[in-house]
Write a protein that holds these residues in place. Sequence first.
Motif, short mmCIF file in Angstrom:
data_model
loop_
_atom_site.label_atom_id
_atom_site.label_comp_id
_atom_site.label_asym_id
_atom_site.label_seq_id
_atom_site.Cartn_x
_atom_site.Cartn_y
_atom_site.Cartn_z
N GLU A 313 0.83 -1.20 0.00
CA GLU A 313 0.00 0.00 0.00
C GLU A 313 0.87 1.26 0.00
OE1 GLU A 313 -3.47 1.96 2.87
OE2 GLU A 313 -2.73 -0.08 3.25
N VAL A 314 1.94 1.20 0.74
CA VAL A 314 2.86 2.34 0.83
C VAL A 314 3.54 2.61 -0.51
CG1 VAL A 314 5.01 3.13 1.88
CG2 VAL A 314 3.23 2.10 3.30
N VAL A 315 4.06 1.57 -1.14
CA VAL A 315 4.76 1.75 -2.41
C VAL A 315 3.79 2.23 -3.49
CG1 VAL A 315 6.06 0.58 -4.23
CG2 VAL A 315 6.59 0.12 -1.83
N ARG A 316 2.56 1.73 -3.49
CA ARG A 316 1.57 2.21 -4.46
C ARG A 316 1.32 3.70 -4.28
NH1 ARG A 316 -1.15 -2.70 -3.39
NH2 ARG A 316 -2.56 -1.65 -1.91
N ALA A 317 1.23 4.14 -3.04
CA ALA A 317 1.04 5.57 -2.79
C ALA A 317 2.21 6.38 -3.33
CB ALA A 317 0.86 5.83 -1.30
N GLY A 318 3.41 5.87 -3.14
CA GLY A 318 4.59 6.56 -3.65
C GLY A 318 4.58 6.66 -5.17
N LEU A 319 4.25 5.57 -5.84
CA LEU A 319 4.23 5.57 -7.30
C LEU A 319 3.14 6.47 -7.86
CD1 LEU A 319 4.96 1.90 -8.45
CD2 LEU A 319 6.27 3.96 -8.96
N SER A 320 2.08 6.71 -7.11
CA SER A 320 0.97 7.52 -7.63
C SER A 320 1.37 8.96 -7.92
CB SER A 320 -0.21 7.49 -6.64
OG SER A 320 0.09 8.25 -5.47
N VAL A 321 2.48 9.43 -7.34
CA VAL A 321 2.90 10.82 -7.56
C VAL A 321 4.15 10.92 -8.44
CG1 VAL A 321 1.88 11.54 -5.37
CG2 VAL A 321 4.31 10.91 -5.44
N VAL A 322 4.52 9.80 -9.08
CA VAL A 322 5.68 9.78 -9.97
C VAL A 322 5.20 9.63 -11.41
CG1 VAL A 322 7.79 8.53 -10.60
CG2 VAL A 322 7.13 8.75 -8.19
N PRO A 323 5.58 10.52 -12.32
CA PRO A 323 5.13 10.42 -13.72
C PRO A 323 5.35 9.03 -14.30
CG PRO A 323 6.23 12.52 -13.40
CD PRO A 323 6.40 11.75 -12.11
N GLU A 324 4.32 8.50 -14.94
CA GLU A 324 4.35 7.11 -15.39
C GLU A 324 5.40 6.84 -16.46
OE1 GLU A 324 0.67 5.38 -16.52
OE2 GLU A 324 -0.03 5.15 -14.46
N ARG A 325 5.77 7.85 -17.22
CA ARG A 325 6.74 7.64 -18.30
C ARG A 325 8.17 7.94 -17.85
NH1 ARG A 325 4.86 10.51 -23.72
NH2 ARG A 325 6.68 9.30 -24.46
N SER A 326 8.35 8.19 -16.58
CA SER A 326 9.69 8.55 -16.10
C SER A 326 10.54 7.31 -15.86
CB SER A 326 9.58 9.34 -14.80
OG SER A 326 9.09 8.53 -13.74
N ARG A 327 11.86 7.53 -15.84
CA ARG A 327 12.79 6.45 -15.52
C ARG A 327 12.57 5.94 -14.10
NH1 ARG A 327 17.73 9.78 -16.07
NH2 ARG A 327 16.30 11.49 -16.54
N LEU A 328 12.22 6.83 -13.17
CA LEU A 328 12.03 6.41 -11.79
C LEU A 328 10.82 5.50 -11.66
CD1 LEU A 328 13.02 6.64 -8.85
CD2 LEU A 328 11.40 8.51 -8.57
N HIS A 329 9.72 5.85 -12.30
CA HIS A 329 8.51 5.04 -12.20
C HIS A 329 8.77 3.63 -12.71
CE1 HIS A 329 4.38 3.62 -12.74
NE2 HIS A 329 3.98 4.65 -12.01
N GLU A 330 9.43 3.52 -13.86
CA GLU A 330 9.71 2.20 -14.41
C GLU A 330 10.61 1.40 -13.48
OE1 GLU A 330 11.20 0.16 -18.57
OE2 GLU A 330 12.16 2.02 -17.94
N ALA A 331 11.64 2.05 -12.95
CA ALA A 331 12.59 1.35 -12.07
C ALA A 331 11.90 0.83 -10.81
CB ALA A 331 13.73 2.29 -11.70
N VAL A 332 11.07 1.64 -10.19
CA VAL A 332 10.39 1.24 -8.96
C VAL A 332 9.36 0.16 -9.25
CG1 VAL A 332 8.82 2.01 -7.14
CG2 VAL A 332 10.81 3.40 -7.76
#
Length: 449
Positions: A313-332
């Motif tokens: 639940e915590v990681v999902r919340a974190g990913l919700s504020v990271v642009p989906e096409r970013s390198r960070l979103h893909e890595a996480v």
Amino acid sequence: MIRLTWVQPEDLIGHELRQAAEDGRACGPDAERVREIAARWHAAGGHDAPPRAGASEPGAARLRDLAGELLDELAAVPSPLPEPSDLDGIIAACPSWPGTAARAAVDPARVLGAWQGRAAGCVLGKPVEKIPREGIRQIAEATGNWPISGWFTAKGLPDDVAGRWPWNRRSAVNSLAENIDGIPEDDDLNYPLLALSVLERHGRGFTTDDVAKLWLDELPAGRTFTAERVAYRNLLDGVEPPATATRRNPFREWIGALIRADVYGWSNPGDPATAAEHAWRDARLTHTANGIYGAMFVAAMCAATMVATSPEEVVRAGLSVVPERSRLHEAVRLAAADAAREDDFERVVDLLHERHGSLHWVHTVNNAALVAATLIHGRGDFTATIAGAVAGGWDTDSAGATAGSVAGALNGGVPERWRLRDSLASSLTGYDGVGLAALAARTQEMMKP
């Protein structure tokens, strides 16, 4: 001769060329310009790695001038990747951006657990900072501490292992089992104190300028590193935010903003959107794109961890504020999937190093992915979570601190073996010797309307 690291142009140009490879400039429409700049630097005798401390070379002044010119030329080359740094652009790039929520009531034990967890994870990682993954494992195995389940120790460590993998010289004096006495000073702990200070002084409407002024008032320049040191120098040169993050700053996607974000999450329990916005205001002083996203990711996770019931639940919340096409979103996203699928965490880390081994050990992308992986794989177990963050072998104290913060809050505290004497050393005014219980109480005050 005093050599100031992280600010001299000849030290920065190699890192900026590496950044150009990461953000697409080196392979995009303007790739030839980037190659030509690199060729001019190398032809003049410049190197991609900073010279050794105290080293002097013929023509050093000439190289410094050239490096400055080339840094400015590289800054003029646009990145072809759509990774925004403005808040509106970031929100637009996040299809799952959460709605603003009312701050939830929080068990005080979670707030204290977050501070305890951050301190424990940081101290665990301190003595092995800069030691690669294989060295950390050899040290732990040689002292009967593998899988990692307690503080590192020099007692019983064979001379050949100690010689091959020397401790971090600045940290080992106060972060080994035999010499820990309270919580030693660390930038991973100073920055949460500054975040707390900016909220206490300026309230929830604080600005990036407020953060900058607080730094100049309270943060010793010698306690800053990489992007923070460059931004500090830019402030003293009269550069204003957000240009402080971009002027000759090749570290703008490194981990510095990520380690400053926890308090913005803790003070917005159950409200990842507001937590991420607060982290953005702080991060834009020093970082752009994925460097900012890392701070927002952690702030959103820390907001969720005050009320959540699981690491997923915590990681999902974190990913919700990271642009989906970013390198960070893909890595996480990939790291979390690996951790959920693989029983052996060493295999998870193998995959992370295969994907991100070319990144600097204090980059945001690799360390955020490692934090997400150890949170998921640790399944709420505090020891397994901070151990995984440190055993991954990148920014061990920073990753350990962030993972510990989340796991400590989820558990409402940390196991007895990880509780340190309640006194935090700091060079920040009014904080030296402060207790985590007092900090938790002050953090709770920031949750009020």
